[in-house]
Design a protein around this motif. Structure first.
Motif, mmCIF file in Angstrom:
data_model
loop_
_atom_site.group_PDB
_atom_site.id
_atom_site.type_symbol
_atom_site.label_atom_id
_atom_site.label_comp_id
_atom_site.label_asym_id
_atom_site.label_seq_id
_atom_site.Cartn_x
_atom_site.Cartn_y
_atom_site.Cartn_z
ATOM 1 N N HIS A 1 0.834 -1.207 0.000
ATOM 2 C CA HIS A 1 0.000 0.000 0.000
ATOM 3 C C HIS A 1 0.868 1.256 0.000
ATOM 4 O O HIS A 1 0.622 2.197 -0.759
ATOM 5 C CB HIS A 1 -0.942 0.007 1.212
ATOM 6 N N HIS A 2 1.877 1.273 0.864
ATOM 7 C CA HIS A 2 2.775 2.436 0.939
ATOM 8 C C HIS A 2 3.446 2.687 -0.416
ATOM 9 O O HIS A 2 3.518 3.828 -0.878
ATOM 10 C CB HIS A 2 3.818 2.233 2.034
ATOM 11 N N ALA A 3 3.939 1.633 -1.064
ATOM 12 C CA ALA A 3 4.610 1.783 -2.356
ATOM 13 C C ALA A 3 3.644 2.327 -3.413
ATOM 14 O O ALA A 3 3.986 3.255 -4.153
ATOM 15 C CB ALA A 3 5.196 0.442 -2.804
ATOM 16 N N LEU A 4 2.433 1.764 -3.461
ATOM 17 C CA LEU A 4 1.466 2.223 -4.457
ATOM 18 C C LEU A 4 1.031 3.663 -4.183
ATOM 19 O O LEU A 4 0.902 4.470 -5.112
ATOM 20 C CB LEU A 4 0.255 1.293 -4.486
ATOM 21 N N ALA A 5 0.819 4.002 -2.914
ATOM 22 C CA ALA A 5 0.410 5.358 -2.551
ATOM 23 C C ALA A 5 1.497 6.374 -2.905
ATOM 24 O O ALA A 5 1.193 7.530 -3.216
ATOM 25 C CB ALA A 5 0.069 5.433 -1.062
ATOM 26 N N ALA A 6 2.752 5.935 -2.865
ATOM 27 C CA ALA A 6 3.873 6.812 -3.204
ATOM 28 C C ALA A 6 4.120 6.870 -4.713
ATOM 29 O O ALA A 6 5.032 7.546 -5.173
ATOM 30 C CB ALA A 6 5.140 6.331 -2.485
ATOM 31 N N GLY A 7 3.313 6.121 -5.482
ATOM 32 C CA GLY A 7 3.441 6.154 -6.936
ATOM 33 C C GLY A 7 4.492 5.233 -7.510
ATOM 34 O O GLY A 7 4.983 5.467 -8.616
ATOM 35 N N ALA A 8 4.848 4.189 -6.790
ATOM 36 C CA ALA A 8 5.884 3.258 -7.259
ATOM 37 C C ALA A 8 5.554 2.754 -8.669
ATOM 38 O O ALA A 8 4.434 2.345 -8.950
ATOM 39 C CB ALA A 8 6.007 2.085 -6.302
ATOM 40 N N ARG A 9 6.563 2.812 -9.532
ATOM 41 C CA ARG A 9 6.402 2.313 -10.895
ATOM 42 C C ARG A 9 7.380 1.168 -11.170
ATOM 43 O O ARG A 9 7.502 0.733 -12.306
ATOM 44 C CB ARG A 9 6.604 3.445 -11.884
#
Length: 175
Positions: free
Chosen positions: A56-64
């Motif tokens: 969740h943290h990675a996706l919320a931070a925009g991880a690509r």
């Protein structure tokens, strides 16, 4: 009437894995591994697993630099999935993975939850196809229980966090 005070039995800890006294336990019946072995074991676990909070943290931070794959059925996908996830049912991995997934991008795969081996089977199928893959521990069950939004056929939904799995008054558990 006389009340009896229970007798306490004391025990002392001897060499690792042994216990003296009358209160034996199984915790150290097999002694902990050597620190170097433990470090290798836990590093290997982290190489193959991640948890819902970190995803969740990675996706919320925009991880690509990763892709999240939901390996469940279409009916389950429609019921609710991680926003931004790719739908690739385990039964279709071998046929469809190369058309949908970039082999250079690590894959985070999930299924229903800890009582389901679907994500493990999906991760195995992807690894056999040459993908670098991690399993998201807890699956969609813990994603929902931790209060994260899901996308459903009807649109976004969010349930309150379960205080048994996520802190009620904090952004994260601190681990």
């Amino acid at each position: 009437m006389t009340t009896r005070t229970p007798q306490r039995t004391t025990a002392t800890v001897g060499p690792v894995g042994t216990r003296t006294g009358s209160l034996p336990h199984r915790v150290l019946a097999v002694p902990p591994g050597a620190p170097a072995d433990a470090a290798a074991h836990f590093a290997a676990r982290l190489a193959f697993h991640t948890d819902v909070a970190d995803v969740h943290h990675a996706l919320a931070a925009g991880a690509r630099d990763l892709v999240v794959v939901d390996s469940r059925s279409t009916e389950a996908w429609d019921q609710g999935h991680v926003p931004g996830a790719v739908h690739l049912p385990t039964a279709r991995m071998a046929q469809d993975a190369r058309e949908i997934l970039d082999p250079a991008v690590p894959v985070i795969v999930y299924c229903w939850g800890p009582g389901c081996d679907g994500a493990t089977r999906a991760a195995l199928a992807l690894a056999r196809l040459g993908y670098r893959v991690k399993e998201m521990l807890g699956g969609i069950e813990y994603w929902i229980r931790e209060g994260y939004e899901v996308t459903t056929r009807q649109g976004p939904q969010r349930l309150p966090a379960d205080p048994l799995t996520a802190p009620a008054a904090a952004e994260d558990c601190g681990c």
